[in-house]
Design a protein around this motif. Structure first.
Motif, short mmCIF file in Angstrom:
data_model
loop_
_atom_site.label_atom_id
_atom_site.label_comp_id
_atom_site.label_asym_id
_atom_site.label_seq_id
_atom_site.Cartn_x
_atom_site.Cartn_y
_atom_site.Cartn_z
N SER A 149 -7.19 14.48 3.54
CA SER A 149 -6.00 14.03 4.26
C SER A 149 -5.17 13.04 3.44
CB SER A 149 -6.39 13.40 5.60
OG SER A 149 -7.21 12.29 5.40
N GLY A 150 -5.29 13.12 2.12
CA GLY A 150 -4.52 12.25 1.24
C GLY A 150 -5.27 10.98 0.89
N PHE A 151 -4.56 10.02 0.31
CA PHE A 151 -5.19 8.76 -0.06
C PHE A 151 -4.18 7.63 -0.06
CE2 PHE A 151 -4.08 10.82 -4.09
CZ PHE A 151 -3.39 9.83 -4.76
N TYR A 152 -4.72 6.41 -0.08
CA TYR A 152 -3.92 5.20 -0.19
C TYR A 152 -4.27 4.53 -1.51
CZ TYR A 152 -3.33 5.62 4.88
OH TYR A 152 -3.04 6.07 6.14
N LEU A 153 -3.30 3.79 -2.06
CA LEU A 153 -3.57 2.97 -3.23
C LEU A 153 -2.68 1.75 -3.18
CD1 LEU A 153 -1.80 3.91 -6.41
CD2 LEU A 153 -1.82 5.62 -4.64
N SER A 154 -3.11 0.69 -3.80
CA SER A 154 -2.33 -0.54 -3.85
C SER A 154 -1.21 -0.39 -4.87
CB SER A 154 -3.21 -1.73 -4.25
OG SER A 154 -4.20 -1.94 -3.29
N ARG A 155 -0.06 -0.93 -4.51
CA ARG A 155 1.11 -0.89 -5.40
C ARG A 155 0.83 -1.76 -6.62
NH1 ARG A 155 6.08 0.75 -4.11
NH2 ARG A 155 5.60 0.62 -1.89
N SER A 156 1.09 -1.22 -7.81
CA SER A 156 0.89 -1.98 -9.04
C SER A 156 2.24 -2.46 -9.57
CB SER A 156 0.18 -1.13 -10.10
OG SER A 156 0.98 -0.02 -10.43
N THR A 196 0.84 -1.19 0.00
CA THR A 196 0.00 0.00 0.00
C THR A 196 0.88 1.24 0.00
OG1 THR A 196 -1.70 -1.18 1.21
CG2 THR A 196 -1.83 1.21 1.22
N ILE A 197 0.50 2.22 -0.79
CA ILE A 197 1.24 3.48 -0.92
C ILE A 197 0.36 4.60 -0.39
CG2 ILE A 197 2.28 5.09 -2.54
CD1 ILE A 197 2.61 2.65 -4.44
N ARG A 198 0.94 5.52 0.39
CA ARG A 198 0.19 6.66 0.90
C ARG A 198 0.66 7.92 0.20
NH1 ARG A 198 0.18 10.56 5.53
NH2 ARG A 198 -2.02 11.11 5.71
N ILE A 199 -0.27 8.71 -0.31
CA ILE A 199 0.02 10.02 -0.89
C ILE A 199 -0.49 11.04 0.12
CG2 ILE A 199 -0.35 11.58 -2.83
CD1 ILE A 199 1.20 9.03 -3.59
N SER A 200 0.42 11.85 0.63
CA SER A 200 0.09 12.81 1.68
C SER A 200 -0.49 14.10 1.11
CB SER A 200 1.35 13.16 2.48
OG SER A 200 1.88 12.00 3.06
N PRO A 201 -1.28 14.79 1.93
CA PRO A 201 -1.82 16.07 1.47
C PRO A 201 -0.73 17.13 1.41
CG PRO A 201 -2.46 15.68 3.73
CD PRO A 201 -1.75 14.44 3.26
N ARG A 202 -0.91 18.06 0.53
CA ARG A 202 -0.01 19.20 0.42
C ARG A 202 -0.77 20.40 0.94
NH1 ARG A 202 3.83 21.23 -4.31
NH2 ARG A 202 3.95 23.39 -3.67
N ALA A 203 -0.09 21.22 1.76
CA ALA A 203 -0.73 22.40 2.33
C ALA A 203 -1.12 23.36 1.21
CB ALA A 203 0.21 23.09 3.30
N PRO A 204 -2.34 23.92 1.30
CA PRO A 204 -2.74 24.89 0.27
C PRO A 204 -1.84 26.11 0.29
CG PRO A 204 -4.44 24.67 1.97
CD PRO A 204 -3.34 23.72 2.31
N ILE A 205 -1.63 26.68 -0.87
CA ILE A 205 -0.81 27.89 -0.99
C ILE A 205 -1.61 29.06 -0.47
CG2 ILE A 205 0.39 29.38 -2.63
CD1 ILE A 205 0.66 26.87 -4.41
N GLU A 206 -1.01 29.83 0.42
CA GLU A 206 -1.68 30.99 0.98
C GLU A 206 -1.87 32.06 -0.09
OE1 GLU A 206 -2.93 31.38 4.07
OE2 GLU A 206 -2.37 29.29 4.38
N PRO A 207 -3.08 32.62 -0.20
CA PRO A 207 -3.29 33.66 -1.20
C PRO A 207 -2.55 34.93 -0.83
CG PRO A 207 -5.25 33.37 0.15
CD PRO A 207 -4.27 32.30 0.55
#
Length: 116
Positions: free
Chosen positions: A77-84, A1-12
């Protein structure tokens, strides 16, 4: 399983909110293909509706459209996906799992390019 983390939004930029000024850059969408290398995804941010914004390690920004029944805010908060076997994230093939329990497939990728 791979986790992709959230990236903080860019402040306007505070000056961008002044009346009579354009707010932020404008982007256009370009076709990018049906698969992206998972190792090159640096982070994710929930977009509007069913759209996720993927930030790539090579400074590209990619819009990923979720299936109709899915909402991007479930992936704040990001997502998980199975390694292909091929190391790719592909539309109509891979399923993303949010930490809140939502399961969604991707239906489209588009690269976001700043308009002149």
């Amino acid at each position: 399983t791979i986790r992709i983390s959230p990236r903080a939004p860019i402040e306007p930029n505070m000056l961008a909110e002044l009346p009579g000024r354009e707010i932020g850059p404008k982007f256009i969408e370009r076709k990018i293909g049906k698969c992206l290398p998972v190792a090159r995804i640096a982070g994710v941010q929930a977009g509007e509706g069913s759209r996720l914004i993927l930030y790539m390690r090579d400074q590209r920004i990619v819009s990923a459209e979720l299936e109709r029944a899915c909402r991007s805010r479930d992936f704040y908060s990001g997502f998980y996906l199975s390694r292909s076997d091929d190391g790719m994230l592909c539309i109509d093939r891979d399923t993303l799992l949010s930490r809140s329990g939502a399961n969604c497939k991707l239906t489209r990728f588009r690269q976001l390019v700043e308009a002149d």
